[in-house]
Design a protein around this motif. Sequence first.
Motif, PDB file in Angstrom:
ATOM      1  N   SER A  25       0.824  -1.214   0.000  1.00  0.00           N
ATOM      2  CA  SER A  25       0.000   0.000   0.000  1.00  0.00           C
ATOM      3  C   SER A  25       0.861   1.268   0.000  1.00  0.00           C
ATOM      4  N   GLY A  75      -7.650  -9.327  -5.159  1.00  0.00           N
ATOM      5  CA  GLY A  75      -6.505  -9.350  -4.242  1.00  0.00           C
ATOM      6  C   GLY A  75      -6.266  -7.942  -3.737  1.00  0.00           C
ATOM      7  N   GLY A 130      -5.994  -6.476  -0.875  1.00  0.00           N
ATOM      8  CA  GLY A 130      -5.284  -6.111   0.359  1.00  0.00           C
ATOM      9  C   GLY A 130      -6.227  -5.345   1.275  1.00  0.00           C
ATOM     10  N   ASP A 137     -11.519 -16.393  -3.120  1.00  0.00           N
ATOM     11  CA  ASP A 137     -10.340 -16.711  -3.914  1.00  0.00           C
ATOM     12  C   ASP A 137     -10.575 -16.197  -5.334  1.00  0.00           C
ATOM     13  N   ASN A 144      -0.113  -6.100  -7.950  1.00  0.00           N
ATOM     14  CA  ASN A 144       0.925  -6.700  -7.120  1.00  0.00           C
ATOM     15  C   ASN A 144       0.570  -8.091  -6.630  1.00  0.00           C
ATOM     16  N   TYR A 171       1.999 -14.619  -7.096  1.00  0.00           N
ATOM     17  CA  TYR A 171       1.426 -15.673  -6.239  1.00  0.00           C
ATOM     18  C   TYR A 171       0.949 -16.853  -7.091  1.00  0.00           C
ATOM     19  N   PHE A 172       0.962 -16.670  -8.397  1.00  0.00           N
ATOM     20  CA  PHE A 172       0.352 -17.667  -9.275  1.00  0.00           C
ATOM     21  C   PHE A 172       1.332 -18.182 -10.323  1.00  0.00           C
TER      22      PHE A 172
HETATM   23  C1  LIG Z   1       1.007  -7.912  -2.326  1.00  0.00           C
HETATM   24  S1  LIG Z   1      -0.638  -7.775  -1.826  1.00  0.00           S
HETATM   25  C2  LIG Z   1      -1.234  -6.467  -2.857  1.00  0.00           C
HETATM   26  C3  LIG Z   1      -2.458  -5.785  -2.316  1.00  0.00           C
HETATM   27  C4  LIG Z   1      -3.040  -4.694  -3.230  1.00  0.00           C
HETATM   28  N1  LIG Z   1      -3.554  -5.250  -4.461  1.00  0.00           N
HETATM   29  C5  LIG Z   1      -1.987  -3.633  -3.536  1.00  0.00           C
HETATM   30  O1  LIG Z   1      -1.501  -3.590  -4.665  1.00  0.00           O
HETATM   31  O2  LIG Z   1      -1.649  -2.852  -2.629  1.00  0.00           O
HETATM   32  C6  LIG Z   1      -1.413  -9.179  -2.570  1.00  0.00           C
HETATM   33  C7  LIG Z   1      -2.753  -9.506  -1.968  1.00  0.00           C
HETATM   34  O3  LIG Z   1      -3.375 -10.537  -2.736  1.00  0.00           O
HETATM   35  C8  LIG Z   1      -4.023 -11.420  -1.840  1.00  0.00           C
HETATM   36  N2  LIG Z   1      -4.210 -12.722  -2.521  1.00  0.00           N
HETATM   37  C9  LIG Z   1      -3.255 -13.635  -2.838  1.00  0.00           C
HETATM   38  N3  LIG Z   1      -3.792 -14.699  -3.434  1.00  0.00           N
HETATM   39  C10 LIG Z   1      -5.139 -14.466  -3.515  1.00  0.00           C
HETATM   40  C11 LIG Z   1      -6.237 -15.201  -4.032  1.00  0.00           C
HETATM   41  N4  LIG Z   1      -6.073 -16.393  -4.583  1.00  0.00           N
HETATM   42  N5  LIG Z   1      -7.477 -14.646  -3.942  1.00  0.00           N
HETATM   43  C12 LIG Z   1      -7.657 -13.420  -3.366  1.00  0.00           C
HETATM   44  N6  LIG Z   1      -6.644 -12.691  -2.856  1.00  0.00           N
HETATM   45  C13 LIG Z   1      -5.401 -13.195  -2.930  1.00  0.00           C
HETATM   46  C14 LIG Z   1      -3.069 -11.470  -0.663  1.00  0.00           C
HETATM   47  O4  LIG Z   1      -3.711 -11.940   0.512  1.00  0.00           O
HETATM   48  C15 LIG Z   1      -2.629 -10.026  -0.557  1.00  0.00           C
HETATM   49  O5  LIG Z   1      -3.454  -9.267   0.282  1.00  0.00           O
END
Ligand SMILES: C[S@@+](CC[C@H](N)C(=O)[O-])C[C@H]1O[C@@H](n2cnc3c(N)ncnc32)[C@H](O)[C@@H]1O
Length: 324
Positions: free
Chosen positions: A138, A164, A166, A211, A229, A233-234
């Motif tokens: 953030s 996602g 945050g 999800d 961001n 994760y994928f």
């Molecule tokens: C690095 S943070 C970025 C938060 C926000 N998008 C930003 O740019 O400030 C990534 C977020 O994605 C969420 N996340 C990861 N895998 C996810 C999923 N499969 N479904 C929903 N959220 C997910 C994480 O919990 C985390 O809060």
Amino acid sequence: MKRLLEARKWMKKNEEFLPTWHAHVGYSLDLFDHFAKGAKVQEVQRKQELDEALLKRWVEVGLAIGHLKKKRNGKVKSHKEMTRYISRHSPYSVGVLLTEMMELHIPTLLSYKDAMKGKERVSYLEKDYGPIVAQTSSLLEALAFPKLMEVIKKNKASSILDMGCGYGGYLSRIYEKNPDLKLTGIELHEEIVKEAKEQTKQTNVEIIQGDIQDFYTKEYKSDIVMMNNLLYYFSMEERQDLFKNAKELLNKKGRLLIMAPLQNSKHGQAFSAAFNSFMSAHENLYPLPSEKEIKSYAKKSGLKVKKVSPIIKEGGWYLIEVAK
Ligand SMILES: C[S@@+](CC[C@H](N)C(=O)[O-])C[C@H]1O[C@@H](n2cnc3c(N)ncnc32)[C@H](O)[C@@H]1O
């Protein structure tokens, strides 16, 4: 002599680590706050029940590098920049970034040599580090937000879905400028969802725990879908599916916005290479995407990359606009 100078060079390079270490300890134990108004070391030691010798040493380092100042009567006072930007309770604090660097990045990078020799890679512990990473992400909002607003205005968007999300920082900022938009955030992590709901409770932002990999509801089709961001994760296959899913979630002429540091980008190669090393050292995180890769996901999903603009050049961080 040359050997001595080489040793000196590396010692000098490492000197830059000292302020980060010092600030990290100070942030973790709230020490800059305890010395904010000026205090004797023994007072703080007694009140906070800390090891006296170690606190004294920490104070000595702080005085040497300017994080702390000596006052009269043997008192020590925090430099006001440290109280403002590092202290836990300051609204301007960036201290959480020190936690991420020192407790997540450095240990991972220390495990790198073992992983390279075939030892199991470390696991990214989403449960423990998720809230820290969401907070540090953030910190980028202030820079990225104006670019986001440009796209929202240009496309006259009336609904936005943040995958996602945050703590929902982007959605809150959008709400402040455009309170009439339909704003929805999807977030997986329970603790983050709870805090995001708290932080957006005065707004019309809706936060849904879920999800993003299997999130599809017609009701949430939007003019803009954001994925900021989170691509790392994928896996590549999962990213391709995320693009396909995003296409379904976009209204006609909608825009998919992706914010990410890019691999092999024009700007910020040192940073993105280091970031990529960190990602790759985990068994459950994946390399940064490249522009070429994103173009390929878009094409295969029937979307088209419209614009790739740098947000933070030295970090190789970009905003990618993809059109339906
Ligand atoms: C690095 S943070 C970025 C938060 C926000 N998008 C930003 O740019 O400030 C990534 C977020 O994605 C969420 N996340 C990861 N895998 C996810 C999923 N499969 N479904 C929903 N959220 C997910 C994480 O919990 C985390 O809060």
